[in-house]
Design an enzyme around this catalytic site. Structure first.
Site, mmCIF file in Angstrom:
data_model
loop_
_atom_site.group_PDB
_atom_site.id
_atom_site.type_symbol
_atom_site.label_atom_id
_atom_site.label_comp_id
_atom_site.label_asym_id
_atom_site.label_seq_id
_atom_site.Cartn_x
_atom_site.Cartn_y
_atom_site.Cartn_z
ATOM 1 N N ASP A 18 0.965 -1.061 0.111
ATOM 2 C CA ASP A 18 -0.061 -0.095 0.180
ATOM 3 C C ASP A 18 0.984 1.415 -0.044
ATOM 4 O O ASP A 18 1.913 1.305 0.823
ATOM 5 C CB ASP A 18 -0.617 -0.111 1.304
ATOM 6 N N ASN A 79 -8.495 -2.917 -2.381
ATOM 7 C CA ASN A 79 -10.002 -2.525 -2.113
ATOM 8 C C ASN A 79 -10.340 -1.143 -2.227
ATOM 9 O O ASN A 79 -11.305 -0.561 -2.496
ATOM 10 C CB ASN A 79 -10.122 -2.918 -0.766
ATOM 11 N N HIS A 80 -9.090 -0.194 -2.329
ATOM 12 C CA HIS A 80 -9.132 1.090 -2.407
ATOM 13 C C HIS A 80 -9.486 1.674 -3.830
ATOM 14 O O HIS A 80 -9.793 2.811 -4.226
ATOM 15 C CB HIS A 80 -8.179 2.087 -1.872
ATOM 16 N N HIS A 135 -3.981 -8.392 -2.883
ATOM 17 C CA HIS A 135 -3.944 -7.611 -2.152
ATOM 18 C C HIS A 135 -4.392 -7.793 -0.676
ATOM 19 O O HIS A 135 -3.848 -7.269 0.360
ATOM 20 C CB HIS A 135 -4.954 -6.266 -2.711
#
Length: 503
Positions: A18, A79-80, A135
C-alpha cells in the site's frame, strides 16, 4: 491472473505494498530499487490512492511506468481502487479522499476515467509459478483454484453488496461464488489461529488461519502468499508464527496516518543476495527462490527513534552483506576470519557510503562486547548476529494478532467488536459524534459508579494524531498501553482503587 516469470538468475522482482497517496514513499522506492527493465521488475500490490495527499501524482507515475514498461511493471487492484471507496471523504471523516483530491487538481471527468481503469486491473499475480500476490487475502471456502480466480468477472463487483436472493440455478450460484471470491481477495486478513470467519472489523472479507493458507497453496501447487492491506510496524510481517514461510504482509506507506510505522518492499531473486529469506515448499524444502525486505522511513511519524534507528541501520548493512563479506575476506590476508575494528570501520564506510564512526555503533548493531574485546571482529559472526537481531525486531508482534503491531495487542476479536460498536457507519473511524453516542449507550447500562463522566477527555486521550477521530490502530494502541501498565501485555487491564493505591 497474471503470470510474472523470472527469465534469468539476474532478475529481481520487487513487490510494493500500500502507498495510499504518499508520494515520498514511491519516490524513495524507485530511487532505491532503480527504474524498471528486463532485470528489474515491479509489482505494485494495490491501494495506490486515498488517505494521502498525492494519490493523483502516484497514479500518474504508475500508469506512466506501466505504459513505458508494460513487460516490467504490474499493477494489482486493491480494495481502495474502487469508485465507492474513493468517493468517501478523507480521514478523519472517512477512509477515501481520492475523488476530492482529483476534483481539486483536475475535474470529475479525470476521476471517472481513472476509476474506470481501476475496474480492469488484475486481482492476482503469480511470480515464477510459486508466489501468489494478492492485495487482501484468501477465501470463504476451501478448494479455490486458479481456474476459479481466472473465471472472476472483474467488472461484476460491488464492495458492499446488498442481500442476494438464494440462487435458483447453478449459473446464479457460480456468479455469487465468484463475486464473493473477489471481495475476499480485496478485503480479507490473516489471523494466527486456524479456521476462517467473517471479517467483522472491515465488514467485508474473511479472517483466515494458517490451515486455510496451506490448503490454498497445496490445491494450486504454490509455495507462498504475499499480500498487503494492513499497516505493519516494520512494513513487513509474517502472520503465522508456527509456519512463517506460508504468508507475508508488505506495506509500503511509512508513517501511515500517524502510526509510526516503517515502510518496506520485498525483492524476490533466484540467487541469494546475502542475508535473504528462503522461499520454502510446503514440505519445508528450499524452492530456489529468495527474498529480501528493504525497510525505510520517509513518512511523517518518527516512531520509536531507538528501534527505528536499530532496524534501519541493520537493514542497510544487511542489504550490503555480499560486498561487505568480499571486502572483509580481502582484508583478512591471513584467513583468520577476523579483521581489526579499524579495518572493519573503514570497510563499513566504503561499502555503505555512510561516513560515521562505525565502531561506536557496534552496540546498536547488536554485536556483543565479548566479540570485540580482543580488538578484532569475527566478520561472519557479525553478519549472523546482525541478521538474528533484525529478525527479532521484524517479528515483534507476530504471535497473537494480525492487525497493526500484531502480537502487541491481545484479545483482538473482543477489541474489534468494541470498535465496531462505536463505529456506527463502518468507515473505520470513530468520529466525535459516534464516540459520544456510544458512551451514552454504555452509561445507560452501567452502574453510576462506572459510568463515563468525561467522554471529551477520553476521546482526547485516545485521539493520538489529533484528527478528531479514532482509527482502529489508535484504539488498539491505547488499549495496549493501558494493558502494559502492569508490566505485561496479557489482554487484562488492572483496575486499582485510587485510595488503595495512595495508601
Amino acid at each position: 491472473v497474471i503470470r510474472v516469470p523470472m527469465a534469468s538468475d539476474s532478475v529481481n522482482v520487487h513487490v510494493i505494498g500500500d502507498l495510499h497517496g504518499q508520494l515520498e514513499d514511491l519516490l524513495h522506492i524507485l530511487d532505491d530499487a532503480g527504474l524498471p527493465d528486463a532485470n528489474n521488475i515491479f509489482l505494485f500490490n494495490g491501494d495506490f490512492v486515498d488517505r494521502g495527499d498525492h494519490s493523483v501524482e502516484i497514479i500518474a507515475i504508475l500508469f506512466s511506468l506501466y505504459l513505458a514498461f508494460p513487460d516490467y511493471v504490474f499493477l494489482n487492484r486493491g480494495n481502495h481502487e474502487d469508485h465507492v471507496i474513493c468517493c468517501q471523504p478523507p480521514p478523519p471523516h472517512g477512509c477515501g479522499g481520492f475523488q476530492r483530491e482529483c476534483k481539486s487538481k483536475y475535474d470529475d471527468l479525470v476521476f471517472s476515467m481513472v476509476v474506470e481503469v481501476f475496474r480492469y486491473l488484475p486481482i492476482f499475480h503469480i511470480i515464477e509459478e510459486k508466489i501468489c500476490v494478492i492485495h487482501g487475502g484468501l477465501f470463504y471456502r476451501k478448494g479455490v483454484t486458479i481456474d476459479d480466480l481466472e473465471a472472476i468477472d472483474r467488472l461484476d463487483y460491488c464492495p458492499v453488496p446488498g442481500e442476494e436472493d438464494p440462487p435458483t440455478n447453478p449459473e446464479e450460484a457460480r456468479g455469487q461464488d465468484l463475486r464473493q471470491l473477489m471481495r475476499d481477495a480485496l478485503w480479507s486478513d490473516p489471523k494466527p489461529d486456524p479456521g476462517c470467519e467473517f471479517n467483522n472489523a472491515r465488514k467485508q472479507g474473511q479472517l483466515f488461519g494458517p490451515d486455510v493458507c496451506q490448503e490454498f497453496l497445496q490445491t494450486n501447487d504454490l509455495h507462498m502468499v504475499v499480500r498487503s492491506h494492513e499497516c505493519m510496524k516494520l512494513g513487513f510481517s509474517q502472520a503465522y508464527a508456527e509456519m512463517p514461510h506460508l504468508l507475508a504482509t508488505i506495506f509500503s506507506a511509512s508513517g501511515y496516518g500517524g502510526s509510526n510505522n516503517m515502510g518496506a518492499y520485498m525483492t524476490f531473486t533466484k540467487v541469494d543476495p546475502g542475508a535473504a529469506y528462503k522461499v520454502m515448499t510446503l514440505d519445508g524444502e528450499p524452492s530456489g527462490l529468495f527474498f529480501t525486505v528493504q525497510n525505510y522511513t520517509v513518512g511523517e511519524a518518527s516512531g520509536s527513534i531507538e528501534q527505528t534507528n536499530k532496524t534501519s541501520m541493520r537493514a542497510l548493512v544487511l542489504r550490503k552483506k555480499q560486498q561487505l563479506v568480499e571486502e572483509f575476506v580481502a582484508a583478512d590476508t591471513m584467513g583468520t576470519g577476523k579483521v581489526t575494528i579499524e579495518q572493519w570501520g573503514t570497510i563499513m564506510v566504503k561499502v555503505t557510503g555512510v561516513v560515521i564512526n562505525w565502531p561506536e555503533l557496534l552496540p546498536l548493531l547488536g554485536v556483543e562486547a565479548e566479540h570485540v574485546a580482543s580488538g578484532e571482529i569475527e566478520y561472519q559472526t557479525f553478519i549472523s548476529e546482525l541478521r538474528a537481531g533484525f529478525n527479532r525486531l521484524s517479528q515483534v508482534g507476530n504471535e497473537d494478532t494480525e492487525t497493526l503491531f500484531n502480537a502487541m495487542y491481545a484479545n483482538r476479536n473482543t477489541l474489534e467488536c468494541v470498535f465496531a460498536f462505536f463505529d456506527l457507519n463502518g468507515d473505520g473511524i470513530i468520529s466525535k459524534e459516534e464516540f459520544h453516542h456510544g458512551c451514552e449507550v454504555l452509561n445507560k447500562k452501567l452502574p453510576k459508579s462506572s459510568q463515563i463522566s468525561r467522554p471529551e477527555r477520553l476521546l482526547e486521550l485516545m485521539d493520538i494524531d489529533g484528527s478528531d477521530g479514532i482509527d482502529i490502530n489508535e484504539f488498539f494502541e491505547v488499549f495496549r498501553l493501558v494493558d502494559a501498565a502492569d508490566g505485561s501485555v496479557d489482554g487484562k487491564i488492572s483496575i486499582v482503587d485510587e485510595k488503595a493505591a495512595e495508601a
